[in-house]
Design an enzyme around this catalytic site. Structure first.
Site, PDB file in Angstrom:
ATOM      1  N   GLY A   1      10.980   2.905   8.537  1.00  0.00           N
ATOM      2  CA  GLY A   1       9.753   2.814   7.737  1.00  0.00           C
ATOM      3  C   GLY A   1       9.006   1.529   8.068  1.00  0.00           C
ATOM      4  O   GLY A   1       8.384   0.899   7.210  1.00  0.00           O
TER       5      GLY A   1
ATOM      6  N   GLY B   1       5.035   0.573   7.312  1.00  0.00           N
ATOM      7  CA  GLY B   1       4.507   0.477   5.946  1.00  0.00           C
ATOM      8  C   GLY B   1       4.144  -0.939   5.556  1.00  0.00           C
ATOM      9  O   GLY B   1       4.160  -1.859   6.386  1.00  0.00           O
ATOM     10  N   GLN B   2       3.820  -1.117   4.272  1.00  0.00           N
ATOM     11  CA  GLN B   2       3.372  -2.434   3.799  1.00  0.00           C
ATOM     12  C   GLN B   2       4.438  -3.503   4.053  1.00  0.00           C
ATOM     13  O   GLN B   2       4.154  -4.559   4.598  1.00  0.00           O
ATOM     14  CB  GLN B   2       3.032  -2.393   2.307  1.00  0.00           C
TER      15      GLN B   2
ATOM     16  N   ASP C   1       9.565   4.492  12.750  1.00  0.00           N
ATOM     17  CA  ASP C   1       8.785   5.159  11.707  1.00  0.00           C
ATOM     18  C   ASP C   1       8.440   6.560  12.209  1.00  0.00           C
ATOM     19  O   ASP C   1       8.817   6.930  13.323  1.00  0.00           O
ATOM     20  CB  ASP C   1       7.503   4.354  11.385  1.00  0.00           C
TER      21      ASP C   1
ATOM     22  N   ARG D   1       5.623   7.757  13.067  1.00  0.00           N
ATOM     23  CA  ARG D   1       4.676   7.725  14.190  1.00  0.00           C
ATOM     24  C   ARG D   1       4.749   6.370  14.899  1.00  0.00           C
ATOM     25  O   ARG D   1       5.055   5.361  14.260  1.00  0.00           O
ATOM     26  CB  ARG D   1       3.247   7.946  13.678  1.00  0.00           C
TER      27      ARG D   1
ATOM     28  N   ASP E   1      12.161  10.300  12.251  1.00  0.00           N
ATOM     29  CA  ASP E   1      12.036  10.896  10.919  1.00  0.00           C
ATOM     30  C   ASP E   1      13.445  10.851  10.344  1.00  0.00           C
ATOM     31  O   ASP E   1      14.341  11.564  10.809  1.00  0.00           O
ATOM     32  CB  ASP E   1      11.528  12.338  11.036  1.00  0.00           C
TER      33      ASP E   1
ATOM     34  N   TYR F   1       9.963   8.597  -8.785  1.00  0.00           N
ATOM     35  CA  TYR F   1      10.250   7.467  -7.887  1.00  0.00           C
ATOM     36  C   TYR F   1      11.318   6.557  -8.510  1.00  0.00           C
ATOM     37  O   TYR F   1      12.322   6.215  -7.876  1.00  0.00           O
ATOM     38  CB  TYR F   1       8.947   6.705  -7.651  1.00  0.00           C
TER      39      TYR F   1
ATOM     40  N   LYS G   1      15.164   5.752  -7.323  1.00  0.00           N
ATOM     41  CA  LYS G   1      15.634   4.382  -7.040  1.00  0.00           C
ATOM     42  C   LYS G   1      16.874   4.059  -7.891  1.00  0.00           C
ATOM     43  O   LYS G   1      17.827   3.446  -7.395  1.00  0.00           O
ATOM     44  CB  LYS G   1      14.527   3.356  -7.314  1.00  0.00           C
TER      45      LYS G   1
ATOM     46  N   ILE H   1       4.345  -5.838  -4.484  1.00  0.00           N
ATOM     47  CA  ILE H   1       4.256  -6.828  -3.403  1.00  0.00           C
ATOM     48  C   ILE H   1       2.804  -7.010  -2.956  1.00  0.00           C
ATOM     49  O   ILE H   1       2.098  -6.026  -2.723  1.00  0.00           O
ATOM     50  CB  ILE H   1       5.134  -6.401  -2.216  1.00  0.00           C
TER      51      ILE H   1
HETATM   52  N1  LIG Z   1       5.369  -2.342  -1.702  1.00  0.00           N
HETATM   53  C1  LIG Z   1       5.850  -2.567  -2.919  1.00  0.00           C
HETATM   54  O1  LIG Z   1       5.178  -3.160  -3.766  1.00  0.00           O
HETATM   55  C2  LIG Z   1       7.253  -2.121  -3.258  1.00  0.00           C
HETATM   56  C3  LIG Z   1       7.783  -2.452  -4.508  1.00  0.00           C
HETATM   57  C4  LIG Z   1       9.062  -2.019  -4.840  1.00  0.00           C
HETATM   58  C5  LIG Z   1       9.822  -1.332  -3.906  1.00  0.00           C
HETATM   59  N2  LIG Z   1       9.292  -1.017  -2.681  1.00  0.00           N
HETATM   60  C6  LIG Z   1      10.108  -0.245  -1.747  1.00  0.00           C
HETATM   61  O2  LIG Z   1      10.115  -0.834  -0.462  1.00  0.00           O
HETATM   62  C7  LIG Z   1      10.122   0.182   0.551  1.00  0.00           C
HETATM   63  C8  LIG Z   1       8.943  -0.016   1.487  1.00  0.00           C
HETATM   64  O3  LIG Z   1       7.761  -0.003   0.710  1.00  0.00           O
HETATM   65  P1  LIG Z   1       6.318  -0.069   1.377  1.00  0.00           P
HETATM   66  O4  LIG Z   1       5.410  -0.605   0.336  1.00  0.00           O
HETATM   67  O5  LIG Z   1       6.385  -0.700   2.698  1.00  0.00           O
HETATM   68  O6  LIG Z   1       6.014   1.503   1.519  1.00  0.00           O
HETATM   69  P2  LIG Z   1       4.937   2.214   2.456  1.00  0.00           P
HETATM   70  O7  LIG Z   1       4.605   3.522   1.844  1.00  0.00           O
HETATM   71  O8  LIG Z   1       3.845   1.271   2.791  1.00  0.00           O
HETATM   72  O9  LIG Z   1       5.792   2.454   3.785  1.00  0.00           O
HETATM   73  C9  LIG Z   1       6.822   3.403   3.859  1.00  0.00           C
HETATM   74  C10 LIG Z   1       6.974   3.797   5.324  1.00  0.00           C
HETATM   75  O10 LIG Z   1       8.003   4.771   5.404  1.00  0.00           O
HETATM   76  C11 LIG Z   1       7.616   5.719   6.361  1.00  0.00           C
HETATM   77  N3  LIG Z   1       8.299   6.986   6.129  1.00  0.00           N
HETATM   78  C12 LIG Z   1       8.066   7.898   5.153  1.00  0.00           C
HETATM   79  N4  LIG Z   1       8.869   8.946   5.303  1.00  0.00           N
HETATM   80  C13 LIG Z   1       9.623   8.691   6.400  1.00  0.00           C
HETATM   81  C14 LIG Z   1      10.632   9.432   7.074  1.00  0.00           C
HETATM   82  N5  LIG Z   1      11.016  10.640   6.665  1.00  0.00           N
HETATM   83  N6  LIG Z   1      11.209   8.875   8.173  1.00  0.00           N
HETATM   84  C15 LIG Z   1      10.820   7.647   8.608  1.00  0.00           C
HETATM   85  N7  LIG Z   1       9.855   6.924   8.018  1.00  0.00           N
HETATM   86  C16 LIG Z   1       9.272   7.451   6.927  1.00  0.00           C
HETATM   87  C17 LIG Z   1       6.107   5.864   6.195  1.00  0.00           C
HETATM   88  O11 LIG Z   1       5.499   6.396   7.359  1.00  0.00           O
HETATM   89  C18 LIG Z   1       5.702   4.417   5.908  1.00  0.00           C
HETATM   90  O12 LIG Z   1       5.311   3.742   7.091  1.00  0.00           O
HETATM   91  C19 LIG Z   1      10.088   1.517  -0.185  1.00  0.00           C
HETATM   92  O13 LIG Z   1      11.401   2.014  -0.287  1.00  0.00           O
HETATM   93  C20 LIG Z   1       9.555   1.156  -1.550  1.00  0.00           C
HETATM   94  O14 LIG Z   1      10.026   2.027  -2.515  1.00  0.00           O
HETATM   95  C21 LIG Z   1       8.020  -1.405  -2.354  1.00  0.00           C
END
Ligand SMILES: NC(=O)c1ccc[n+]([C@@H]2O[C@H](COP(=O)([O-])OP(=O)(O)OC[C@H]3O[C@@H](n4cnc5c(N)ncnc54)[C@H](O)[C@@H]3O)[C@@H](O)[C@H]2O)c1
Length: 339
Positions: free
Chosen positions: A29, A32-33, A55, A57, A70, A160, A164, A190
């Site tokens: 992943g 992502g953020q 990830d 893509r 995936d 969600y 978790k 975050i």
């Molecule tokens: N950002 C926050 O504020 C926050 C807060 C608490 C917990 N989290 C946790 O941290 C983790 C990352 O969060 P984030 O904000 O970067 O999320 P995000 O949605 O920005 O990124 C998630 C990434 O996972 C990838 N993904 C989704 N399904 C997938 C799959 N089947 N195989 C491979 N990759 C896949 C997506 O393409 C994406 O790039 C998550 O588990 C989220 O629950 C985030």
């Protein structure tokens, strides 16, 4: 043991660099953020050749090793773990809180199945450490919302949060049953300039900075007095790696640690932004995310993390605002010059 400076000039705690250079870390992943910022951060510490970003893509302009994965496909995960001699996995893939409500069963399926794939592939391949990101969404109703404790009864209200909370318990189960070294934090919302958030309830606190820098009015989907726990990305990354590098014997929590940062409301954040952008305008139009936010704590107690592995956040609201405005300002100025 040495002190390590990250690219943004933050010092993280002392680690044994020789041990760290032998790790190969798979980040799932990574686009992502958190993943976008974490891969660079880990590369600075462990060496770019030792970080395998993955990830769904490919990532544009990714500087380092990247694999399309995936993670619902356990076989592909297993192949990548073997191919890259992976020793640690950071499993970030998930569907987040607000987006997850659109399709609860799919969210449960994706969030839990992907974690089981990681746990089982890690078990079969003798992976040394796993990082699992949990969330403040686990608390839900019946917790002290003013300061959610480390040990609380969990009644999450979103699918969600349910996924978790279940995953936290599975982490603890795999630790106790199989001795697997799984480490986890409950992240607050975050805040980062590196990339946009992916559909969470705290996303407003990132979007607001983009609007402020562009000189636009921001429409907030939460009410002005909605306090939520937040954390600046620098603190979140540092806390994550500090936990991962802490001696295992110091860790008393194998579900997930509360990772405290800052707590503020949209109106407090607006006041902070106006210190640099006095004309910044905000309007409030709460939507379905308000009820999710209302079920979450206003702040969380990070004292167990502090006690066990020395956790201490560094950014307060104004320090965060100043840096967000500076970094996004540079980003938008660069993109105008490139047109
Ligand atoms: N950002 C926050 O504020 C926050 C807060 C608490 C917990 N989290 C946790 O941290 C983790 C990352 O969060 P984030 O904000 O970067 O999320 P995000 O949605 O920005 O990124 C998630 C990434 O996972 C990838 N993904 C989704 N399904 C997938 C799959 N089947 N195989 C491979 N990759 C896949 C997506 O393409 C994406 O790039 C998550 O588990 C989220 O629950 C985030």
């Amino acid at each position: 043991m040495i002190e390590i400076k990250t690219s943004d000039n933050n010092t993280i705690k002392k680690h044994n660099i020789l041990t760290m250079r032998t790790e190969n870390i798979l980040v799932i992943g990574a686009n992502g953020q958190i993943g976008s910022a974490l891969t660079g951060y880990l590369s600075n510490i462990y060496g770019a050749d030792h970080i395998i970003a993955s990830d769904l893509r490919p990532k544009e302009n990714h500087d380092g090793v990247f694999e399309v994965l995936d993670v619902t496909d356990a076989k592909r995960l297993d192949e990548l773990v073997k191919k890259h001699h992976v020793t640690q996995i950071y499993h970030l893939a998930a569907i987040l809180s607000a987006r997850g409500e659109a399709d609860p069963l799919n969210t449960w399926q994706l969030n839990t199945q992907t974690y089981f794939n990681v746990l089982e592939v890690a078990r079969a391949n003798g992976i040394k450490k796993i990082f699992f990101p949990s969330s403040i969404a686990v608390f839900g109703d019946h917790v002290d919302r003013n300061l959610a404790p480390q040990h609380a009864v969990l009644y999450p209200t979103t699918v969600y949060g349910i996924s978790k909370a279940a995953s936290e318990n599975w982490s603890n189960y795999y630790y106790k049953r199989y001795g697997m070294d799984i480490r986890s934090v409950r992240y607050p919302g975050i805040i980062s300039y590196q990339s946009l958030p992916g559909g969470g309830t705290t996303d407003y606190a990132v979007d607001i900075f983009h609007k402020a820098v562009k000189g636009e009015t921001f429409t907030c989907f939460l009410s002005e007095d909605t306090y939520l726990p937040m954390i600046y990305m620098d603190d979140a990354l540092r806390g994550t790696v500090e936990l991962m590098e802490a001696p295992a014997d110091n860790l008393s929590i194998r579900t997930s640690y509360n990772l405290s940062g800052i707590s503020f409301s949209p109106s407090e954040l607006t006041a902070s932004i106006r210190k640099w952008h006095p004309d910044f305008e905000i309007i409030y139009q709460p939507d379905f995310r308000q009820s999710i936010a209302d079920s979450w704590p206003k702040a969380i107690d990070g004292s167990t993390a502090k006690q066990d592995w020395g956790w201490q956040p560094r950014f307060d609201i104004d320090a965060m605002t100043k840096e967000m405005l500076e970094k996004l300002g540079e980003k938008y100025r660069r993109s105008i010059l490139e047109i």
